[in-house]
Design a protein around this motif. Structure first.
Motif, PDB file in Angstrom:
ATOM      1  N   THR A 532     -15.847-121.699 -25.104  1.00 47.40           N
ATOM      2  CA  THR A 532     -17.136-122.375 -25.201  1.00 47.40           C
ATOM      3  C   THR A 532     -17.205-123.508 -24.182  1.00 47.40           C
ATOM      4  OG1 THR A 532     -16.386-124.010 -26.830  1.00 47.40           O
ATOM      5  CG2 THR A 532     -17.170-121.884 -27.674  1.00 47.40           C
ATOM      6  N   SER A 533     -18.420-123.894 -23.855  1.00 50.01           N
ATOM      7  CA  SER A 533     -18.593-124.972 -22.881  1.00 50.01           C
ATOM      8  C   SER A 533     -17.983-126.272 -23.390  1.00 50.01           C
ATOM      9  CB  SER A 533     -20.078-125.164 -22.587  1.00 50.01           C
ATOM     10  OG  SER A 533     -20.619-124.025 -21.974  1.00 50.01           O
ATOM     11  N   ARG A 534     -18.133-126.538 -24.701  1.00 49.34           N
ATOM     12  CA  ARG A 534     -17.547-127.765 -25.256  1.00 49.34           C
ATOM     13  C   ARG A 534     -16.029-127.724 -25.172  1.00 49.34           C
ATOM     14  NH1 ARG A 534     -15.066-128.610 -29.759  1.00 49.34           N
ATOM     15  NH2 ARG A 534     -15.680-126.548 -30.496  1.00 49.34           N
ATOM     16  N   ALA A 535     -15.441-126.583 -25.558  1.00 48.59           N
ATOM     17  CA  ALA A 535     -13.988-126.459 -25.474  1.00 48.59           C
ATOM     18  C   ALA A 535     -13.530-126.577 -24.028  1.00 48.59           C
ATOM     19  CB  ALA A 535     -13.543-125.125 -26.068  1.00 48.59           C
ATOM     20  N   ALA A 536     -14.284-125.974 -23.107  1.00 47.66           N
ATOM     21  CA  ALA A 536     -13.916-126.030 -21.701  1.00 47.66           C
ATOM     22  C   ALA A 536     -13.903-127.469 -21.200  1.00 47.66           C
ATOM     23  CB  ALA A 536     -14.892-125.190 -20.873  1.00 47.66           C
ATOM     24  N   GLU A 537     -14.921-128.239 -21.578  1.00 45.54           N
ATOM     25  CA  GLU A 537     -14.972-129.630 -21.109  1.00 45.54           C
ATOM     26  C   GLU A 537     -13.817-130.445 -21.672  1.00 45.54           C
ATOM     27  OE1 GLU A 537     -17.984-133.351 -20.459  1.00 45.54           O
ATOM     28  OE2 GLU A 537     -18.645-131.702 -21.729  1.00 45.54           O
ATOM     29  N   ASN A 538     -13.522-130.238 -22.960  1.00 48.45           N
ATOM     30  CA  ASN A 538     -12.426-131.001 -23.540  1.00 48.45           C
ATOM     31  C   ASN A 538     -11.072-130.573 -22.992  1.00 48.45           C
ATOM     32  OD1 ASN A 538     -13.394-132.980 -25.739  1.00 48.45           O
ATOM     33  ND2 ASN A 538     -14.651-131.173 -26.074  1.00 48.45           N
ATOM     34  N   LEU A 539     -10.903-129.304 -22.669  1.00 55.35           N
ATOM     35  CA  LEU A 539      -9.672-128.868 -22.006  1.00 55.35           C
ATOM     36  C   LEU A 539      -9.577-129.463 -20.607  1.00 55.35           C
ATOM     37  CD1 LEU A 539      -9.649-125.137 -23.165  1.00 55.35           C
ATOM     38  CD2 LEU A 539      -7.893-126.840 -23.692  1.00 55.35           C
ATOM     39  N   LEU A 631      -6.265-138.790 -24.441  1.00 55.49           N
ATOM     40  CA  LEU A 631      -5.619-137.474 -24.420  1.00 55.49           C
ATOM     41  C   LEU A 631      -5.651-136.851 -25.824  1.00 55.49           C
ATOM     42  CD1 LEU A 631      -2.125-136.842 -22.767  1.00 55.49           C
ATOM     43  CD2 LEU A 631      -2.770-135.767 -24.893  1.00 55.49           C
ATOM     44  N   LYS A 632      -5.305-137.664 -26.821  1.00 57.94           N
ATOM     45  CA  LYS A 632      -5.294-137.155 -28.202  1.00 57.94           C
ATOM     46  C   LYS A 632      -6.703-136.780 -28.663  1.00 57.94           C
ATOM     47  CE  LYS A 632      -4.094-138.524 -32.921  1.00 57.94           C
ATOM     48  NZ  LYS A 632      -3.541-139.607 -33.772  1.00 57.94           N
ATOM     49  N   ALA A 633      -7.693-137.592 -28.298  1.00 54.24           N
ATOM     50  CA  ALA A 633      -9.068-137.294 -28.698  1.00 54.24           C
ATOM     51  C   ALA A 633      -9.550-135.988 -28.083  1.00 54.24           C
ATOM     52  CB  ALA A 633      -9.993-138.444 -28.289  1.00 54.24           C
ATOM     53  N   SER A 634      -9.218-135.748 -26.823  1.00 54.00           N
ATOM     54  CA  SER A 634      -9.584-134.484 -26.180  1.00 54.00           C
ATOM     55  C   SER A 634      -8.897-133.311 -26.868  1.00 54.00           C
ATOM     56  CB  SER A 634      -9.190-134.514 -24.698  1.00 54.00           C
ATOM     57  OG  SER A 634      -9.843-135.561 -24.011  1.00 54.00           O
ATOM     58  N   ALA A 635      -7.614-133.481 -27.173  1.00 47.69           N
ATOM     59  CA  ALA A 635      -6.860-132.400 -27.819  1.00 47.69           C
ATOM     60  C   ALA A 635      -7.399-132.108 -29.209  1.00 47.69           C
ATOM     61  CB  ALA A 635      -5.380-132.772 -27.881  1.00 47.69           C
ATOM     62  N   ALA A 636      -7.828-133.149 -29.936  1.00 48.46           N
ATOM     63  CA  ALA A 636      -8.351-132.942 -31.292  1.00 48.46           C
ATOM     64  C   ALA A 636      -9.589-132.058 -31.280  1.00 48.46           C
ATOM     65  CB  ALA A 636      -8.674-134.293 -31.933  1.00 48.46           C
ATOM     66  N   GLN A 637     -10.365-132.121 -30.211  1.00 56.83           N
ATOM     67  CA  GLN A 637     -11.574-131.312 -30.125  1.00 56.83           C
ATOM     68  C   GLN A 637     -11.264-129.827 -29.922  1.00 56.83           C
ATOM     69  OE1 GLN A 637     -14.799-132.026 -30.393  1.00 56.83           O
ATOM     70  NE2 GLN A 637     -14.788-134.250 -30.506  1.00 56.83           N
ATOM     71  N   VAL A 638     -10.071-129.513 -29.455  1.00 59.66           N
ATOM     72  CA  VAL A 638      -9.704-128.110 -29.193  1.00 59.66           C
ATOM     73  C   VAL A 638      -8.397-127.772 -29.890  1.00 59.66           C
ATOM     74  CG1 VAL A 638     -10.952-127.853 -27.018  1.00 59.66           C
ATOM     75  CG2 VAL A 638      -8.663-128.848 -26.988  1.00 59.66           C
ATOM     76  N   ARG A 639      -8.197-128.351 -31.060  1.00 60.75           N
ATOM     77  CA  ARG A 639      -6.912-128.212 -31.735  1.00 60.75           C
ATOM     78  C   ARG A 639      -6.592-126.761 -32.054  1.00 60.75           C
ATOM     79  NH1 ARG A 639      -4.934-131.529 -37.131  1.00 60.75           N
ATOM     80  NH2 ARG A 639      -2.988-130.396 -37.439  1.00 60.75           N
ATOM     81  N   GLU A 640      -7.635-125.951 -32.328  1.00 61.07           N
ATOM     82  CA  GLU A 640      -7.382-124.552 -32.673  1.00 61.07           C
ATOM     83  C   GLU A 640      -6.845-123.760 -31.492  1.00 61.07           C
ATOM     84  OE1 GLU A 640     -11.394-124.394 -30.777  1.00 61.07           O
ATOM     85  OE2 GLU A 640     -10.252-125.802 -31.994  1.00 61.07           O
ATOM     86  N   ARG A 641      -6.937-124.307 -30.268  1.00 64.36           N
ATOM     87  CA  ARG A 641      -6.446-123.614 -29.084  1.00 64.36           C
ATOM     88  C   ARG A 641      -5.035-124.062 -28.705  1.00 64.36           C
ATOM     89  NH1 ARG A 641     -10.749-121.013 -26.454  1.00 64.36           N
ATOM     90  NH2 ARG A 641      -9.373-120.699 -24.675  1.00 64.36           N
ATOM     91  N   LEU A 642      -4.497-125.039 -29.409  1.00 60.94           N
ATOM     92  CA  LEU A 642      -3.176-125.576 -29.077  1.00 60.94           C
ATOM     93  C   LEU A 642      -2.155-125.114 -30.116  1.00 60.94           C
ATOM     94  CD1 LEU A 642      -4.167-129.283 -28.274  1.00 60.94           C
ATOM     95  CD2 LEU A 642      -4.159-127.320 -26.719  1.00 60.94           C
ATOM     96  N   SER A 643      -0.933-124.914 -29.668  1.00 57.04           N
ATOM     97  CA  SER A 643       0.128-124.611 -30.624  1.00 57.04           C
ATOM     98  C   SER A 643       0.403-125.846 -31.474  1.00 57.04           C
ATOM     99  CB  SER A 643       1.405-124.200 -29.881  1.00 57.04           C
ATOM    100  OG  SER A 643       1.964-125.320 -29.205  1.00 57.04           O
ATOM    101  N   GLN A 644       0.993-125.638 -32.648  1.00 57.31           N
ATOM    102  CA  GLN A 644       1.284-126.767 -33.512  1.00 57.31           C
ATOM    103  C   GLN A 644       2.279-127.704 -32.854  1.00 57.31           C
ATOM    104  OE1 GLN A 644      -0.401-127.439 -36.400  1.00 57.31           O
ATOM    105  NE2 GLN A 644       0.603-129.388 -36.034  1.00 57.31           N
TER     106      GLN A 644
END
Length: 868
Positions: A532-539, A631-644
């Motif tokens: 998604t565009s939102r996920a892309a921007e946060n990544l 960095l943490k705020a950006s990662a929180a927006q795409v947490r489902e795309r990151l490994s635990q």
């Protein structure tokens, strides 16, 4: 209690059996409450003194060795919860911070007979609620026949007139329904309430199951605990069967975002079910159809599982101030182009007042008596009910009729005479707003404290899931909510904890898995996750902030090593360090330069590494701590795309650095050694984060934008730092030369390749021209061009054109870049090199703007992490 103490206690008791040991360490349930551990007492006895059959079986399977090992198992459980990042935001905590999910070691165990009775009653009530939705937004026979007061429906703020006459896909209004059950002293299960808008718990109970089954594998297998996966698969199959596109339907899960108290569950479910996790600004409506905004353009969405209440869904027709929903969503639903689970408008079904009317409604709509009873309930909007219930308030629970009204719930037995009179006065003045429910002593299930088994009041939330048109099945398990010891309400929002629920079966255990392979290559292609565009921007900004944090840490280390050291440094080096540190926001403007006061400059840098919360913005520098938080705020927006592991590293880095800096600030005297140690710890963790981003993320367009963000940041930072080094002339002495090479993280490479040389030709060759050095400008530009070329193949052709705006390393000539001239005041001027550095910095900034315009600008900005 330590493990050694637990072993000693076990030996000291010398139990005849594991059950005897458990019984000897258990505290009986409070008077009036059913004891789940002991079961019902024998006829004529006040309390049972033997274990219930299910618990006797549990402890026999755990065995004596397992019982002596409970503390270690509990420690492992809590560690697993922390490592998996399972969190829940507790409303009762003033900080509003997310805490680890609270999970007890022992499950609640329900036998096959009890469960069969629960299942019959819950599925009947689900059919009833679905039929009520069809009537309330259709013929409204219930209102015409006075089986339901109009005030509870049309007067309910959650009744949606926009849904009148709508026919949902498959005739199914409710796809996920949750019921809160209580086990009474008489052994009967009672319905306390129901959730139909966006019931929570499906993700948490799954995490609970995985965690507890891992602690008691023998008991879990030996007791034939029914598995959960088949029910989740049935839900997905049912939604696809009813969605407009059938088997080819794209299903998304709509979340309010990472600041919601149950966001972990949203991300967890999306990952487990293979769904795209979306926020409202990821979606748009065109021609009465719902679309997902992706890097490749608009892609249709045919089914949406929502995790926010109805009033927030559509700002055009519902709450105009909502930023969580999608404008035009209800129009898509009315046009029949979307399956929305659950269909909007079910808020009136959640009112506690409804329970008192359901028996008559069941007889009218289903021709059946309710199999599961509800607690006695009085809606005070009826004069007769109000008069009847006022004398009963001491033994009742006072609830708001409309949960969204903001009114409190009160336990009558905890109120004194004056408080009861005040509540009665409110009820007389505003009777419609209040519902009274009889109080039922909740059954108490055993929990492990580390020393003994203590009973705690428990409420069970169970789920009915649609597996086809007007067809439901029950999830064989549930979410157990435990009240804090001595309290009457079991609510996670008020600081309660949870337990797993084991449902035993006499038949075969279902071993269905959601990890089965796709049946065809077509299905595999369809399962490709969109970006998604939102996920892309946060990544993209996750990449930039990761690089920015690394660069700021490295620069801070270099500055402190030189400025805070005992040996004098040259004035050009100190001037370059000052200018670069200020350019990188390590120190505030107005602080004396390092060449003027090295001590003041160093203290200012250390004080600004991570400002104490509450520090005014004007007194903060946006340095390392700020970059780690971003960095943490950006990662929180795409947490489902990151490994635990990736997410855990990010949390540890940000939290650990903040703690180190707070400890350093508490000493009043900032010590350079402490600051350097904190920076080194953060640097090592950031290296692990970089490794996770490099080696443990799928190379899709989201990852490409993360990489592009990193390299844009690197190109800007290094170009600017090298420009400043030329302006301040620090490359003409050994310390300055080494400092610049260190900032490029190329010290070892430089000395290995050029040995003792410290001339500009060697430096330009390695830091500008060398395409094998990942810190050289040529390598960075080359990588950016490659990423943009790959992005253009599946996103937009314009991405390839963006690469043309970057300087071309093929045109760079070492001899030309190494030439210098003297300007009129006799200073060296690196004409072509300085021009190239300016071009690189400007091109990187322009590339960032063009990527934003091309891929991100159409999205709502409110929920995005924007760069500073």
């Amino acid at each position: 209690m330590t493990q050694e103490a637990s072993d000693s206690l076990f030996d000291e008791l010398s139990p005849d059996s594991p059950g005897d040991w458990a019984l000897s360490l258990s505290v009986p349930a409070d008077t009036g409450h059913r004891d789940e551990l002991r079961g019902p007492p024998a006829p004529g006895a006040e309390n049972a003194d033997t274990l219930a059959p299910t618990w006797s079986s549990f402890f026999e399977h755990v065995g004596t060795d397992g019982l002596a090992d409970l503390n270690r198992r509990n420690d492992n459980l809590q560690r697993q919860i922390r490592d998996n990042g399972v969190t829940y935001n507790v409303y009762a905590e003033s900080s509003g911070q997310q805490r680890p999910w609270a999970l007890d070691l022992f499950p609640m165990v329900i036998g096959p007979e009890d469960w069969a009775h629960i299942e019959t009653g819950v599925l009947q009530r689900t059919r009833l609620l679905n039929a009520m939705m069809a009537d309330l937004y259709g013929e409204r026979e219930l209102l015409k026949r006075a089986l339901l007061p109009a005030a509870l429906v049309q007067g309910h703020p959650g009744y949606l007139r926009a849904m009148q006459g709508v026919q949902p896909a498959g005739g199914t209004w409710l796809h996920i329904v949750a019921f809160d059950l209580a086990h009474g002293p008489d052994g009967r299960w009672w319905v306390v309430g129901q959730r139909t808008q966006a019931p929570s718990g499906l993700g948490y109970l799954l995490e609970n199951r995985i965690a507890i089954a891992r602690q008691f594998p023998k008991a879990f297998a030996g007791m034939k605990v029914q598995r959960l996966a088949a029910s989740y698969r049935a839900l997905m199959d049912g939604i696809k069967a009813m969605a407009p596109e059938g088997e080819n339907a794209r299903i998304a899960l709509l979340t309010p975002g990472p600041y919601n108290e149950t966001y972990f569950e949203h991300a967890y479910l999306a990952r487990y079910l293979g769904l795209t996790l979306v926020e409202g600004n990821d979606l748009t409506v065109r021609d009465q159809r719902l679309y997902l905004k992706t890097l490749s353009g608009l892609e249709p969405v045919h089914a949406l599982i929502k995790r926010l209440d109805d009033e927030w869904l559509d700002p055009l027709e519902l709450r105009s101030d909502s930023r969580l929903g999608v404008p035009g969503l209800l129009q898509v639903l009315r046009a029949g182009n979307l399956l929305l689970a659950n269909a909007p408008g079910s808020a009136p079904l959640e009112s506690s007042a409804l329970l008192g009317f359901l028996p008559a409604i069941s007889r009218h709509l289903l021709g059946e008596e309710l199999a599961l009873p509800s607690l006695a309930t009085w809606w005070c909007g009826e004069d007769a009910a109000l008069r009847e219930v006022l004398p009963l308030l001491k033994g009742s629970v006072i609830k708001p009729t409309y949960p969204s009204s903001g009114l409190d719930t009160a336990m009558g037995q905890s109120l004194n005479k004056r408080e009861l009179d005040e509540w009665a006065g409110r009820m007389v003045r505003h009777p419609d707003d209040y519902t009274v429910q009889s109080w039922l002593p909740l059954s108490q299930t055993p929990t492990w404290t580390g020393e003994r088994l203590l009973p705690r009041s428990a409420m069970l939330r169970v789920f009915a899931l649609a597996d086809g048109p007007q067809s439901w099945r029950m999830l064989p398990g549930g979410l157990v909510r435990l009240a804090p010891r001595g309290q009457l309400i079991a609510a996670m929002q008020r600081g309660g904890s949870s337990a797993d629920c084991w449902v035993l079966t006499k038949g075969e255990v279902d071993h269905t898995s959601l990890l089965q392979s796709a049946p065809s290559t077509m299905a595999l292609a369809h399962q490709t996750r969109p970006v998604t565009s939102r996920a892309a921007e946060n990544l993209f900004w996750l990449g930039r902030y990761t690089e920015r944090a690394e660069n700021s840490i490295r620069l801070a280390q270099i500055v402190l090593n030189h400025v805070g050291g005992e040996e004098p440094n040259s004035r050009p080096l100190m001037a370059w360090l000052s200018a670069t540190a200020q350019e990188d926001s390590l120190v505030l403007s107005g602080v004396p330069a390092a060449e003027q006061s090295a001590r003041v400059f160093a203290r200012s840098l250390m004080a600004g590494l991570s400002p104490v919360p509450g520090t005014p913005l004007a007194e903060q520098s946006y340095s390392v701590g700020f970059n780690l938080r971003a960095l943490k705020a950006s990662a929180a927006q795409v947490r489902e795309r990151l490994s635990q592991e990736h997410w855990n590293l990010i949390e540890r880095t940000e939290a650990g650095f903040a703690i180190d800096c707070a400890n350093m600030a508490a000493d009043a005297e900032y010590a350079t050694t402490e600051a350097l140690a904190a920076l080194q710890n953060a640097s090592e963790l950031l290296a692990a984060i970089t490794g996770a981003q490099t080696d443990r993320m799928v190379r899709d367009n989201g990852w490409r934008l993360l990489s592009i963000g990193r390299h844009i940041e690197r190109l800007i930072t290094l170009s600017r730092a090298l420009t400043l080094s030329l302006e301040h002339g620090c490359l003409h002495d050994q310390a300055g030369f080494e400092a610049v090479v260190a900032l490029f993280d190329s010290t070892i490479t430089f000395h290995a390749q050029y040995q003792q040389r410290r001339d500009m030709v060697a430096l330009i060759d390695l830091l500008v021209m060398n395409r094998d050095n990942p810190r050289s400008l040529a390598w960075v530009v080359q990588t950016l061009r490659s990423r943009l070329a790959k992005l253009s193949q599946s996103a937009t052709p314009q991405d390839a054109e963006l690469a043309m705006g970057l300087p071309d390393p093929d045109t760079w000539v070492l001899a030309d870049l190494s030439n210098w001239q003297r300007n009129p005041v006799g200073e060296r001027h690196w004409g072509e090199l300085e021009t190239l550095l300016d071009d690189c910095e400007a091109a990187a900034g322009e590339l960032s703007e063009e990527i934003t315009r091309l891929h991100f600008s159409h999205a709502d900005r409110r929920n995005q992490t924007l760069g500073a």
